[in-house]
Scaffold this motif. Structure first.
Motif, PDB file in Angstrom:
ATOM      1  N   UNK A 171       5.728  -3.025  12.820  1.00  9.05           N
ATOM      2  CA  UNK A 171       6.831  -2.992  11.854  1.00  9.05           C
ATOM      3  C   UNK A 171       7.132  -1.548  11.468  1.00  9.05           C
ATOM      4  N   UNK A 172       8.358  -1.127  11.740  1.00  9.39           N
ATOM      5  CA  UNK A 172       8.796   0.228  11.385  1.00  9.39           C
ATOM      6  C   UNK A 172       9.279   0.227   9.946  1.00  9.39           C
ATOM      7  N   UNK A 173       8.659   1.072   9.125  1.00 13.99           N
ATOM      8  CA  UNK A 173       8.945   1.116   7.693  1.00 13.99           C
ATOM      9  C   UNK A 173       9.463   2.492   7.296  1.00 13.99           C
ATOM     10  N   UNK A 174      10.524   2.503   6.498  1.00 14.70           N
ATOM     11  CA  UNK A 174      10.995   3.763   5.909  1.00 14.70           C
ATOM     12  C   UNK A 174      10.764   3.703   4.410  1.00 14.70           C
ATOM     13  N   UNK A 175      10.043   4.669   3.910  1.00 11.29           N
ATOM     14  CA  UNK A 175       9.757   4.726   2.482  1.00 11.29           C
ATOM     15  C   UNK A 175      10.794   5.604   1.803  1.00 11.29           C
ATOM     16  N   UNK A 176      11.489   5.040   0.860  1.00 13.07           N
ATOM     17  CA  UNK A 176      12.558   5.784   0.189  1.00 13.07           C
ATOM     18  C   UNK A 176      12.591   5.373  -1.275  1.00 13.07           C
ATOM     19  N   UNK A 177      12.661   6.376  -2.159  1.00  7.77           N
ATOM     20  CA  UNK A 177      12.648   6.055  -3.580  1.00  7.77           C
ATOM     21  C   UNK A 177      11.340   5.389  -3.942  1.00  7.77           C
ATOM     22  N   UNK A 178      11.432   4.182  -4.490  1.00  8.90           N
ATOM     23  CA  UNK A 178      10.217   3.432  -4.831  1.00  8.90           C
ATOM     24  C   UNK A 178      10.086   2.184  -3.964  1.00  8.90           C
ATOM     25  N   UNK A 179      10.680   2.209  -2.755  1.00 17.00           N
ATOM     26  CA  UNK A 179      10.668   1.050  -1.876  1.00 17.00           C
ATOM     27  C   UNK A 179      10.153   1.409  -0.492  1.00 17.00           C
ATOM     28  N   UNK A 180       9.606   0.410   0.174  1.00 15.87           N
ATOM     29  CA  UNK A 180       9.195   0.542   1.570  1.00 15.87           C
ATOM     30  C   UNK A 180      10.070  -0.430   2.362  1.00 15.87           C
ATOM     31  N   UNK A 181      11.103   0.110   2.969  1.00 14.55           N
ATOM     32  CA  UNK A 181      12.135  -0.705   3.616  1.00 14.55           C
ATOM     33  C   UNK A 181      11.787  -0.994   5.075  1.00 14.55           C
ATOM     34  N   UNK A 182      11.918  -2.261   5.460  1.00  9.58           N
ATOM     35  CA  UNK A 182      11.688  -2.657   6.843  1.00  9.58           C
ATOM     36  C   UNK A 182      12.912  -2.304   7.682  1.00  9.58           C
TER      37      UNK A 182
ATOM     38  N   UNK B  64       0.840  -1.207   0.000  1.00  8.07           N
ATOM     39  CA  UNK B  64       0.000   0.000   0.000  1.00  8.07           C
ATOM     40  C   UNK B  64       0.870   1.250   0.000  1.00  8.07           C
ATOM     41  N   UNK B  65       1.935   1.233   0.811  1.00  9.92           N
ATOM     42  CA  UNK B  65       2.807   2.403   0.915  1.00  9.92           C
ATOM     43  C   UNK B  65       3.584   2.645  -0.377  1.00  9.92           C
ATOM     44  N   UNK B  66       4.008   1.575  -1.037  1.00  8.70           N
ATOM     45  CA  UNK B  66       4.710   1.731  -2.316  1.00  8.70           C
ATOM     46  C   UNK B  66       3.745   2.253  -3.380  1.00  8.70           C
ATOM     47  N   UNK B  67       2.532   1.724  -3.382  1.00  7.92           N
ATOM     48  CA  UNK B  67       1.531   2.165  -4.349  1.00  7.92           C
ATOM     49  C   UNK B  67       1.232   3.646  -4.187  1.00  7.92           C
ATOM     50  N   UNK B  68       1.329   4.133  -2.949  1.00  5.49           N
ATOM     51  CA  UNK B  68       1.037   5.537  -2.658  1.00  5.49           C
ATOM     52  C   UNK B  68       2.123   6.474  -3.189  1.00  5.49           C
ATOM     53  N   UNK B  69       3.243   5.914  -3.656  1.00  2.00           N
ATOM     54  CA  UNK B  69       4.369   6.733  -4.102  1.00  2.00           C
ATOM     55  C   UNK B  69       4.249   7.215  -5.543  1.00  2.00           C
ATOM     56  N   UNK B  70       3.077   7.145  -6.116  1.00  2.00           N
ATOM     57  CA  UNK B  70       2.926   7.571  -7.507  1.00  2.00           C
ATOM     58  C   UNK B  70       3.357   9.027  -7.663  1.00  2.00           C
ATOM     59  N   UNK B  71       3.988   9.366  -8.802  1.00  2.00           N
ATOM     60  CA  UNK B  71       4.564  10.718  -9.015  1.00  2.00           C
ATOM     61  C   UNK B  71       3.573  11.851  -8.808  1.00  2.00           C
ATOM     62  N   UNK B  72       2.297  11.619  -9.103  1.00  2.00           N
ATOM     63  CA  UNK B  72       1.311  12.691  -8.996  1.00  2.00           C
ATOM     64  C   UNK B  72       0.925  13.004  -7.552  1.00  2.00           C
TER      65      UNK B  72
END
Length: 321
Positions: free
Chosen positions: A302-313, A61-69
Motif C-alpha cells: 500500500x502506497x501511502x502519502x502523509x500530508x498534514x495530519x493524515x496518511x492518505x492511501x 503508526x504513521x499518523x501518530x509519528x506526525x507529532x509536532x515535536x
C-alpha cells in the motif's frame, strides 16, 4: 438361448454399474473441486481482510509519528519496527513499513535542457552512478529522461537517448511514455535497460507521484553511495551506522558529518543545490502486509502519502511497486 440372454443381461448390468460408477466419481470430483474452490475463495477473502487490517495499523503508526515535536524520520522510530509474524485463526500475518524516500525516485529525472546541461545535473549524475554500480550503461540515463519528457518531437539526448522513432522500430513496436513513471518496472521498456541491470537496480529505485527528496536518514546503501561521487564504501558504512543510531536532526548536521567532510560540493551554490534534493522528513511510505491463511498466501503493498495530519492511501497492489 437362455445362456446367451443371461450373458447379455450380465454385460448390460455391468455396463450400467460402470456408467453409474463413472457418473458418481465425476460428481464427487466436481463436488471436491467446488469445495476446494470455495475454500480458496474464503481463505483469500479472509487473508485480504487481515491485510487491510495491517494497512490500517500502518497508517495509524504513521499518523501518530506526525507529532509536532518530531521533525525527522529515521530508522529508529516506531514506524520502522517490523510487525513480527503473529498467529491468527487459520494462519499467520506480518507486516512492515518502508520509507520510500530512502530510494531514488525515477520521476526526479523529469529534466529539461540539452545533453550538455544534463551532464552537469546533480540528479542525473546520481542516476548514472546508480546504473554504473548495477553494471549498466550510464548512457541509459539519457533514454530514461527521453522516456518521461513530454516533447514527442524532441531529438534524443546523448548517445543513449531514444524517442518514438527508436521504439517504433522494435520487433513489437511501441511508443515512449512521454509522461512520469507509474511503476519502476517501466524501466524494462527503456532503451539500454536489461533485466539483469533492472533486478540489481530494483531495491534502490521507486516511481513516486511527482518529484521527491531523498531522506538521508533512511536512504538505502545504494542511494547513499551515489549522493556524492567522492563517497567511498567506508563513508557509506559510516552513514549507515549513523542511520542506525537515529540519523541526523537537520541537513546542516548531515553536511558536517565526518563521512561527508570530503564532499565535492565546494561552493555554497553547489551545497545549496545538493541540500535542495535531500531531506530528513518523509511524505511517502509503503506498507507491506504478508498473510498466510491455509494454503493461500497474499502479499499486499500500500502506497501511502502523509500530508498534514493524515496518511492518505494512493495505491494498492498485490505485487511490488
Amino acid at each position: 438361448m437362455m445362456e446367451q440372454q443371461r450373458g447379455v443381461a450380465l454385460i448390460t448390468a455391468l455396463l450400467v454399474v460402470s456408467i453409474a460408477t463413472i457418473v458418481a466419481t465425476s460428481m464427487l470430483s466436481r463436488k471436491n473441486l467446488e469445495i476446494r474452490r470455495q475454500s480458496n475463495i474464503t481463505h483469500w477473502s479472509q487473508a485480504y481482510q487481515y491485510a487491510l487490517g495491517i494497512e490500517a495499523w500502518g497508517r495509524q503508526i504513521l499518523v501518530k509519528d506526525l507529532k509536532p515535536s518530531n521533525n525527522k524520520d529515521s530508522l529508529t522510530e516506531d514506524w520502522a519496527t517490523l510487525l513480527p509474524p503473529m498467529e491468527v485463526s487459520g494462519g499467520r500475518v506480518s507486516g512492515s513499513i518502508e520509507d520510500l524516500q530512502g530510494r531514488f525516485n525515477l520521476n526526479n529525472l523529469q529534466l529539461s535542457g540539452s545533453t550538455t546541461e544534463l551532464k552537469g545535473n546533480l540528479v542525473f549524475g546520481q542516476f548514472q552512478r546508480l546504473l554504473e554500480h548495477a553494471e549498466g550503461d550510464p548512457d541509459t540515463a539519457y533514454a530514461v529522461v527521453d522516456w518521461i519528457d513530454n516533447d514527442e518531437a524532441q531529438s534524443p539526448r546523448g548517445v543513449g537517448g531514444a524517442e518514438d522513432d527508436h521504439y517504433l522500430g522494435e520487433d513489437l513496436p511501441y511508443r515512449a511514455a512521454n509522461q512520469p513513471f507509474v511503476s519502476a518496472s517501466e524501466l524494462l521498456l527503456v532503451r539500454g535497460m536489461s533485466r539483469d541491470v533492472y533486478d540489481k537496480l530494483r531495491p534502490a529505485i521507486i516511481a513516486l507521484p511527482g518529484q521527491s527528496k531523498i531522506n538521508v536518514n533512511t536512504a538505502v546503501s545504494e542511494v547513499l553511495r551515489v549522493l556524492d561521487p567522492v563517497l567511498n564504501e567506508d563513508d557509506v558504512e559510516g552513514l549507515r551506522d549513523k542511520q542506525m543510531d537515529g540519523g541526523v536532526d537537520s541537513l546542516a548536521q548531515f553536511m558536517k558529518l565526518p563521512e561527508f567532510s570530503g564532499s565535492s560540493f565546494s561552493s555554497d551554490k553547489d551545497k545549496n543545490k545538493f541540500k535542495s534534493n535531500i531531506t530528513v522528513k518523509s511524505d511517502y511510505f509503503l506498507i507491506h502486509a504478508n498473510v498466510i491463511i491455509g494454503e493461500t498466501s497474499l502479499n499486499l503493498s500500500s502506497l501511502i502519502r502523509r500530508s498534514g495530519d493524515k496518511a492518505e492511501l494512493l495505491r494498492r497492489t498485490f505485487d511490488a511497486l
